[in-house]
Scaffold this motif. Structure first.
Motif, short mmCIF file in Angstrom:
data_model
loop_
_atom_site.label_atom_id
_atom_site.label_comp_id
_atom_site.label_asym_id
_atom_site.label_seq_id
_atom_site.Cartn_x
_atom_site.Cartn_y
_atom_site.Cartn_z
N TYR A 263 1.11 -1.28 0.14
CA TYR A 263 -0.22 -0.05 -0.19
C TYR A 263 0.51 1.00 0.00
O TYR A 263 1.95 1.29 0.57
N ALA A 264 0.53 2.22 -0.72
CA ALA A 264 1.06 3.81 -0.32
C ALA A 264 0.75 3.94 0.75
O ALA A 264 1.91 4.74 1.41
N ALA A 265 -0.49 3.82 1.33
CA ALA A 265 -0.45 4.47 2.46
C ALA A 265 -1.13 3.36 3.28
O ALA A 265 -2.66 2.34 3.47
N SER A 266 -0.71 3.40 4.42
CA SER A 266 -1.39 2.25 5.38
C SER A 266 -1.57 2.54 7.16
O SER A 266 -0.51 2.89 7.54
N GLY A 267 -2.85 2.52 7.71
CA GLY A 267 -2.76 2.70 8.74
C GLY A 267 -2.69 4.10 9.60
O GLY A 267 -1.96 4.53 10.01
N SER A 268 -2.61 4.93 8.56
CA SER A 268 -1.72 6.36 8.48
C SER A 268 -3.05 7.20 8.09
O SER A 268 -4.30 7.67 7.74
N THR B 183 -1.32 -4.87 -3.83
CA THR B 183 -2.57 -5.46 -2.82
C THR B 183 -3.56 -4.17 -2.99
O THR B 183 -4.29 -4.32 -2.47
N GLY B 184 -2.65 -3.09 -3.14
CA GLY B 184 -3.83 -1.73 -3.32
C GLY B 184 -3.76 -0.47 -2.81
O GLY B 184 -2.33 -0.48 -2.54
N THR B 185 -3.62 0.99 -3.26
CA THR B 185 -3.64 1.90 -2.52
C THR B 185 -3.41 2.51 -1.53
O THR B 185 -2.07 2.78 -0.44
N LEU B 186 -4.63 2.59 -0.54
CA LEU B 186 -4.61 2.73 0.94
C LEU B 186 -5.89 1.81 1.70
O LEU B 186 -6.71 1.47 1.40
N THR C 247 -4.19 -5.97 -6.87
CA THR C 247 -5.60 -7.51 -6.64
C THR C 247 -6.02 -7.27 -5.68
O THR C 247 -7.81 -7.28 -5.76
N GLY C 248 -6.33 -6.19 -4.72
CA GLY C 248 -6.62 -5.02 -3.72
C GLY C 248 -8.25 -3.69 -4.21
O GLY C 248 -7.30 -3.91 -5.53
N SER C 249 -8.17 -3.56 -3.15
CA SER C 249 -8.98 -2.44 -3.46
C SER C 249 -8.33 -1.16 -3.91
O SER C 249 -7.49 -1.52 -3.16
N ALA C 250 -8.26 -0.24 -4.15
CA ALA C 250 -8.27 0.84 -4.75
C ALA C 250 -7.74 2.00 -3.51
O ALA C 250 -7.19 2.33 -2.28
N ALA C 251 -8.73 1.52 -2.00
CA ALA C 251 -9.22 2.24 -0.47
C ALA C 251 -10.06 0.86 -0.31
O ALA C 251 -10.80 1.01 0.01
N SER C 252 -9.13 0.77 1.07
CA SER C 252 -9.26 -0.35 2.33
C SER C 252 -9.86 -0.09 3.66
O SER C 252 -8.60 -0.01 4.31
N GLY C 253 -10.80 0.42 3.59
CA GLY C 253 -11.25 0.49 5.17
C GLY C 253 -10.78 2.24 5.81
O GLY C 253 -10.40 2.46 6.42
N SER C 254 -11.18 2.80 4.65
CA SER C 254 -10.35 4.41 4.19
C SER C 254 -11.38 5.29 3.99
O SER C 254 -12.20 4.91 3.24
N SER C 255 -11.28 6.02 4.77
CA SER C 255 -12.10 7.65 4.01
C SER C 255 -11.21 8.44 2.92
O SER C 255 -9.98 8.35 3.46
N LEU C 256 -12.00 8.91 2.35
CA LEU C 256 -11.79 10.37 1.14
C LEU C 256 -12.06 11.61 1.03
O LEU C 256 -13.95 11.49 1.27
N SER C 257 -11.76 12.30 1.50
CA SER C 257 -12.48 13.93 1.94
C SER C 257 -11.56 15.00 0.86
O SER C 257 -10.65 15.14 1.54
N VAL C 258 -12.87 15.72 0.05
CA VAL C 258 -12.72 17.18 -0.15
C VAL C 258 -13.71 17.84 -0.61
O VAL C 258 -14.32 17.91 -0.70
#
Length: 338
Positions: A155-160, A239-242, A310-321
């Motif tokens: 991941y590019a970011a994990s738990g962050s 496996t994913g991004t976030l 193979t994974g989701s772009a964002a898993s268990g994450s929040s995105l806000s603009v």
């Protein structure tokens, strides 16, 4: 790990004339009489037991410019030895300030008189004239965070948390700017000047306590504020991004304000059994062109795929603009009188 580019300030302040005048009088018994306080800004005269007078004249050209770039590049080589984008940490570019102010004439006048058994009068007289061409430009060309994951870090970011929040880009341009504050306070019975308070467009004003403000602007005034881009880009690992992360681009402000004349006048009289009168006289004239422009080109939160993950772009994450604002205000004459 923590990456923080926070709380930085980039300020450009330009003024042809810049003054702060403060007169304070206090005592058990302050000598004075109840002669009328008066201000004639046309004749540039201010009279009272206690008087404060300011006169400013500006011409020519004034430019004020502030430019900010702030970014983080935590790149991972996905074809060679990989390192993590960010895990169990934070990346932030927040609460940064870019400010450009240009004011041909700029003044703060303050007069305070406080005493027991005081019969004195008090006056502030302010006069400003500007033919200056004033330009203020504030620009934040890039606020950006780029996090890229390697193939073995998932991941590019994990738990962050990643934030581009509450940054401001502000441009303020003014021909004439004045703050005039007068306070007259006595504790016991006082006669003071009890004549009728008068004000006219000559301009002349008279009373026991007086604030007179005259501003004339004939120069062009322009303010420009721009935020080119706010960008968070996350490049996907195997496996994913976030994962279990928060990414936000929230509450950023881009604003421009331009005034030919700006005045804030306040007068406070506090006394027991006082018959003192009070008056505020504000006269403004603007003949110059006044313009304000604000722009925010893009707010981008991008999740980019760099391989056959193979994974989701964002898993268990929040995105806000959310809550980002862009505003512009132009006024020939602006005043607050209280």
């Amino acid at each position: 790990s923590t990456i923080a580019i926070d709380g930085n300030s980039n300020t450009a302040l330009g003024a042809v004339n810049n003054a702060s005048n403060d007169l304070s009088v206090s005592g058990l018994a302050v000598d004075g009489d109840d002669t009328v306080a008066s201000v004639s800004t046309a004749a540039n005269t201010t009279s009272a037991t206690f008087a404060l007078s300011s006169n400013q004249d500006a011409s020519g050209t004034l430019n004020s410019t502030a430019l900010t770039n702030a970014y983080n590049l935590d790149k991972t080589d996905v074809t060679d030895t990989a390192t993590s984008g960010i895990q169990n940490g934070s990346a932030s570019i927040s609460n940064n300030r870019t400010t450009a102010e240009g004011s041909a004439n700029r003044v703060a006048n303050s007069l305070s008189v406080a005493a027991t058994n005081n019969t004195a009068t008090a006056a502030i007289g302010n006069e400003q004239a500007s033919s200056t061409t004033v330009t203020a430009t504030a620009s934040s060309s890039s606020y950006g965070v780029l996090l890229a994951a390697g193939t073995d870090t998932a991941y590019a970011a994990s738990g962050s948390s990643i934030a581009l929040d509450e940054n401001t880009t502000t441009a303020l341009a003014r021909g004439n700017s004045a703050t005039n504050a007068l306070s007259l306070a006595v504790d016991v019975t006082t006669a003071g000047h009890n004549g009728i308070a008068t004000a006219d467009t000559n301009p002349t004003v008279s009373a026991g306590a007086v604030v007179g403000n005259l501003q004339v602007n004939t120069g062009n005034v322009s303010a420009t504020a721009s935020s080119v881009s706010y960008t968070e880009e996350f490049k996907q690992g195997s496996t994913g991004t976030l994962l279990n992360s928060q990414a936000s681009i929230d509450s950023n402000t881009t604003s421009a304000a331009a005034f030919g004349n700006s005045g804030t006048n306040s007068l406070t009289v506090a006394a027991t059994n006082s018959t003192t009168t009070a008056a505020v006289d504000n006269l403004q004239a603007n003949q110059g062109a006044v313009s304000a422009t604000a722009s925010s080109n893009s707010y981008t939160l991008a999740l980019t795929r760099t391989d056959a993950g193979t994974g989701s772009a964002a898993s268990g994450s929040s995105l806000s603009v959310d809550g980002n604002t862009t505003s512009a205000l132009a006024s020939g004459n602006s005043s607050t009188n209280a």
